[in-house]
Design a protein around this motif. Structure first.
Motif, PDB file in Angstrom:
ATOM      1  N   GLU A 158       0.819  -1.225   0.000  1.00  0.00           N
ATOM      2  CA  GLU A 158       0.000   0.000   0.000  1.00  0.00           C
ATOM      3  C   GLU A 158       0.843   1.262   0.000  1.00  0.00           C
ATOM      4  N   LEU A 159       1.741   1.326  -0.959  1.00  0.00           N
ATOM      5  CA  LEU A 159       2.606   2.499  -1.091  1.00  0.00           C
ATOM      6  C   LEU A 159       2.211   3.303  -2.323  1.00  0.00           C
ATOM      7  N   VAL A 160       2.501   4.574  -2.279  1.00  0.00           N
ATOM      8  CA  VAL A 160       2.276   5.448  -3.432  1.00  0.00           C
ATOM      9  C   VAL A 160       3.521   5.397  -4.316  1.00  0.00           C
ATOM     10  N   VAL A 161       3.330   5.465  -5.634  1.00  0.00           N
ATOM     11  CA  VAL A 161       4.471   5.521  -6.545  1.00  0.00           C
ATOM     12  C   VAL A 161       4.514   6.891  -7.221  1.00  0.00           C
ATOM     13  N   ILE A 162       5.637   7.575  -7.038  1.00  0.00           N
ATOM     14  CA  ILE A 162       5.867   8.869  -7.685  1.00  0.00           C
ATOM     15  C   ILE A 162       6.953   8.642  -8.730  1.00  0.00           C
ATOM     16  N   GLU A 163       6.625   8.805  -9.985  1.00  0.00           N
ATOM     17  CA  GLU A 163       7.603   8.576 -11.045  1.00  0.00           C
ATOM     18  C   GLU A 163       8.409   9.845 -11.321  1.00  0.00           C
ATOM     19  N   ASP A 164       9.730   9.744 -11.235  1.00  0.00           N
ATOM     20  CA  ASP A 164      10.613  10.841 -11.607  1.00  0.00           C
ATOM     21  C   ASP A 164      11.009  10.648 -13.072  1.00  0.00           C
ATOM     22  N   CYS A 165      10.332  11.408 -13.939  1.00  0.00           N
ATOM     23  CA  CYS A 165      10.532  11.268 -15.394  1.00  0.00           C
ATOM     24  C   CYS A 165      11.431  12.371 -15.944  1.00  0.00           C
ATOM     25  N   ALA A 166      12.159  13.059 -15.061  1.00  0.00           N
ATOM     26  CA  ALA A 166      12.942  14.231 -15.475  1.00  0.00           C
ATOM     27  C   ALA A 166      13.903  13.929 -16.623  1.00  0.00           C
ATOM     28  N   GLU A 176       4.279   1.929 -23.331  1.00  0.00           N
ATOM     29  CA  GLU A 176       3.539   3.056 -22.773  1.00  0.00           C
ATOM     30  C   GLU A 176       4.502   4.126 -22.253  1.00  0.00           C
ATOM     31  N   LEU A 177       4.203   5.381 -22.553  1.00  0.00           N
ATOM     32  CA  LEU A 177       5.088   6.460 -22.112  1.00  0.00           C
ATOM     33  C   LEU A 177       5.263   6.445 -20.598  1.00  0.00           C
ATOM     34  N   VAL A 178       6.455   6.768 -20.132  1.00  0.00           N
ATOM     35  CA  VAL A 178       6.701   6.801 -18.687  1.00  0.00           C
ATOM     36  C   VAL A 178       5.813   7.861 -18.034  1.00  0.00           C
ATOM     37  N   GLY A 179       5.460   7.599 -16.792  1.00  0.00           N
ATOM     38  CA  GLY A 179       4.646   8.558 -16.056  1.00  0.00           C
ATOM     39  C   GLY A 179       3.170   8.206 -16.035  1.00  0.00           C
ATOM     40  N   LEU A 180       2.798   7.143 -16.742  1.00  0.00           N
ATOM     41  CA  LEU A 180       1.371   6.811 -16.820  1.00  0.00           C
ATOM     42  C   LEU A 180       0.997   5.624 -15.943  1.00  0.00           C
ATOM     43  N   GLN A 181       1.984   5.088 -15.217  1.00  0.00           N
ATOM     44  CA  GLN A 181       1.703   3.930 -14.367  1.00  0.00           C
ATOM     45  C   GLN A 181       1.627   4.301 -12.892  1.00  0.00           C
ATOM     46  N   GLY A 182       2.494   5.184 -12.478  1.00  0.00           N
ATOM     47  CA  GLY A 182       2.550   5.566 -11.065  1.00  0.00           C
ATOM     48  C   GLY A 182       1.345   6.397 -10.672  1.00  0.00           C
ATOM     49  N   ASP A 183       1.322   6.788  -9.402  1.00  0.00           N
ATOM     50  CA  ASP A 183       0.199   7.577  -8.897  1.00  0.00           C
ATOM     51  C   ASP A 183       0.373   9.063  -9.215  1.00  0.00           C
ATOM     52  N   LEU A 184       1.618   9.499  -9.226  1.00  0.00           N
ATOM     53  CA  LEU A 184       1.928  10.893  -9.560  1.00  0.00           C
ATOM     54  C   LEU A 184       3.180  10.879 -10.426  1.00  0.00           C
ATOM     55  N   SER A 185       3.272  11.800 -11.371  1.00  0.00           N
ATOM     56  CA  SER A 185       4.429  11.812 -12.255  1.00  0.00           C
ATOM     57  C   SER A 185       5.007  13.204 -12.374  1.00  0.00           C
ATOM     58  N   CYS A 186       6.334  13.247 -12.441  1.00  0.00           N
ATOM     59  CA  CYS A 186       7.038  14.516 -12.381  1.00  0.00           C
ATOM     60  C   CYS A 186       8.027  14.621 -13.543  1.00  0.00           C
ATOM     61  N   TYR A 187       8.051  15.788 -14.169  1.00  0.00           N
ATOM     62  CA  TYR A 187       8.893  16.012 -15.344  1.00  0.00           C
ATOM     63  C   TYR A 187       9.641  17.328 -15.159  1.00  0.00           C
ATOM     64  N   SER A 188      10.785  17.438 -15.827  1.00  0.00           N
ATOM     65  CA  SER A 188      11.582  18.661 -15.736  1.00  0.00           C
ATOM     66  C   SER A 188      11.768  19.280 -17.115  1.00  0.00           C
ATOM     67  N   PHE A 189      11.732  20.609 -17.165  1.00  0.00           N
ATOM     68  CA  PHE A 189      12.057  21.357 -18.396  1.00  0.00           C
ATOM     69  C   PHE A 189      13.340  22.150 -18.162  1.00  0.00           C
ATOM     70  N   ASN A 190      14.270  21.640 -17.355  1.00  0.00           N
ATOM     71  CA  ASN A 190      15.489  22.440 -17.140  1.00  0.00           C
ATOM     72  C   ASN A 190      16.366  22.392 -18.388  1.00  0.00           C
ATOM     73  N   ASP A 191      17.412  23.177 -18.389  1.00  0.00           N
ATOM     74  CA  ASP A 191      18.164  23.406 -19.620  1.00  0.00           C
ATOM     75  C   ASP A 191      18.851  22.157 -20.173  1.00  0.00           C
ATOM     76  N   PHE A 192      19.000  21.131 -19.343  1.00  0.00           N
ATOM     77  CA  PHE A 192      19.739  19.938 -19.774  1.00  0.00           C
ATOM     78  C   PHE A 192      18.828  18.824 -20.252  1.00  0.00           C
ATOM     79  N   LYS A 193      17.531  18.977 -20.053  1.00  0.00           N
ATOM     80  CA  LYS A 193      16.606  17.892 -20.394  1.00  0.00           C
ATOM     81  C   LYS A 193      16.246  17.907 -21.891  1.00  0.00           C
ATOM     82  N   HIS A 194      15.575  16.837 -22.319  1.00  0.00           N
ATOM     83  CA  HIS A 194      15.197  16.728 -23.737  1.00  0.00           C
ATOM     84  C   HIS A 194      14.435  17.974 -24.199  1.00  0.00           C
ATOM     85  N   LEU A 195      13.513  18.443 -23.343  1.00  0.00           N
ATOM     86  CA  LEU A 195      12.676  19.605 -23.642  1.00  0.00           C
ATOM     87  C   LEU A 195      12.979  20.639 -22.571  1.00  0.00           C
TER      88      LEU A 195
END
Ligand SMILES: *Cc1c(COP(=O)(O)O)cnc(C)c1O
Length: 404
Positions: A158-166, A176-195
């Motif tokens: 009974e744990l929550v899953v937070i996906e770090d998709c940065a 399936e794209l990452v971030g669609l399985q966990g309970d919450l999903s997190c993405y980054s738009f910092n200067d080094f990321k894909h976007l």
């Protein structure tokens, strides 16, 4: 042992993509003609929701100031109690753990898989206690985590899953794209990321109870829906503004192109490194799509008559943009953790007896070995096939030169 080539094998500079252009300028100009640059009901932010959902159909979203902020918001929304534990891999960015500490929770570091460098399921299982509340898998380098195992462990306990998709825009776990399985999903738009919009992030969920409160936790606990200002919980201001939303929307328009190019380049390099003595490639599950935030491989120094630093220097002499190592140490080895210097030399939850965590006693042997023998190379969407082939040849040549 043959000698270094007189001409470097990679005889052209590391290519850099033109990351922003007309699409960003157009939406930014639109924003500049608005009366307000505030996110709430802002047209650029509304457009960002749509652009993001074209790929990641998460009903509730909050665009925010960084990937770090997106993870902090996710944790705050869960309302865990001080001293509760969150399991996180020890090879990651500080952004994965800052929100845990700031919510007075305990990051519990676990080891990685030696071939994917992602959170290890067995290590995760062994770390579960009565205080564990969540697992935070990090899709490192754009290679998806073993989400079936993560979700099974989470459901069982009974744990929550937070996906770090940065690092994993566009990566797919079993299609399936990452971030669609966990309970919450997190993405980054910092200067080094894909976007990138310079600095930004987005957090999303399909869980209504959590989702309706995301803006509360990223927007000072003000209720923008009712307009009533009467904060009843301690929240931060992590808002994204309209100009940055405009840039993010334009960047999402390039999502598939950037991911496809990186995937093609990464897979080409990966195939070129197959079967080279001394080179241990990362493991890519054939059902998954790796989106190559970078390219990391390991050295088997028993098969090579050299050290890692000499190997990296030889690669650099052949024009390869490579360096020995990745992050300097597993996160628990950073001074911050070794001294427990979280709040001006104190750690209130430990002082009050809510945890007995001692980071000087943590050791993740696989992660430590990995950091001792890995080679890290930046990878981007501007790398051509010809360039990548030269990189592959240079690595093979250097490995052959040092082969025992
Ligand atoms: C970049 C990154 C973050 C944090 O993102 P920021 O936008 O820099 O705050 C978190 N986790 C991982 C794995 C990252 O690579």
């Amino acid at each position: 042992m043959n000698q270094p080539s007189s001409q470097p094998i990679v005889d052209e500079p590391f290519p850099l993509p033109q990351r922003w252009g007309e699409a960003e300028i157009e939406l930014l100009s639109e924003a500049m003609r608005q009366q307000s640059l505030f996110y709430w009901k802002g047209p650029q932010t509304e457009a960002l929701y749509d652009a993001f959902r074209q790929f990641y159909p998460l009903q509730y979203l909050f665009p925010c100031s960084s990937g770090t902020a997106s993870i902090h918001i996710a944790l705050a929304a869960l309302k865990f109690k001080p001293g509760d534990e969150v399991i996180v891999p020890c090879i990651t960015d500080m952004g994965s753990v800052l929100g845990i500490l700031h919510q007075q929770l305990v990051p519990v570091f676990v080891d990685i898989d030696p071939l994917t460098y992602n959170i290890d399921p067995e290590s995760t299982r062994n770390a579960i206690t009565l205080k564990t509340r969540a697992i935070l898998p990090v899709h490192l380098c754009g290679n998806p985590c073993d989400m079936n195992s993560m979700m099974a462990i989470a459901r069982k306990h009974e744990l929550v899953v937070i996906e770090d998709c940065a690092q994993a825009w566009g990566a797919r776990y079993q299609g399936e794209l990452v971030g669609l399985q966990g309970d919450l999903s997190c993405y980054s738009f910092n200067d080094f990321k894909h976007l990138s919009c310079g600095d930004g992030g987005i957090v999303g969920t399909n869980n209504e109870a959590l989702g309706l409160n995301l803006s509360k936790w990223g927007d000072k606990c003000y209720n923008r829906v009712t307009g009533i200002r009467n904060p009843d919980e301690l929240a931060l201001n992590y808002r994204m503004s309209e100009p940055l939303s405009a840039i993010c929307t334009a960047q999402l328009g390039k999502h598939d192109d950037i991911v496809a190019r990186r995937h093609r380049t990464g897979m080409l390099l990966h195939s070129l490194l197959e079967g080279i003595p001394g080179i241990v490639r990362t493991k890519i599950n054939p059902e998954d799509t790796h989106s190559f935030y970078n390219y990391i491989f390991r050295l088997n120094l028993e098969e090579l008559d050299t050290t890692r630093s000499a190997f990296a220097a030889a690669l650099q002499a052949e024009g390869v943009n490579a360096e020995d190592g990745y992050i300097p140490a597993p996160v628990y080895r950073y001074d911050l953790f070794q001294t427990h210097n979280f709040y001006a030399g104190t750690w209130p939850i430990r002082d009050f007896g809510l945890t007995d965590m001692d980071y000087t006693k943590v050791k993740c042997p696989v992660a430590e070995e990995f950091l001792d023998d890995c080679i890290h190379m930046p990878l981007n969407e501007a790398m051509t096939e010809t360039y990548t082939e030269k990189v592959g040849l240079a690595i093979k040549t250097v490995a052959d030169r040092f082969a025992r």
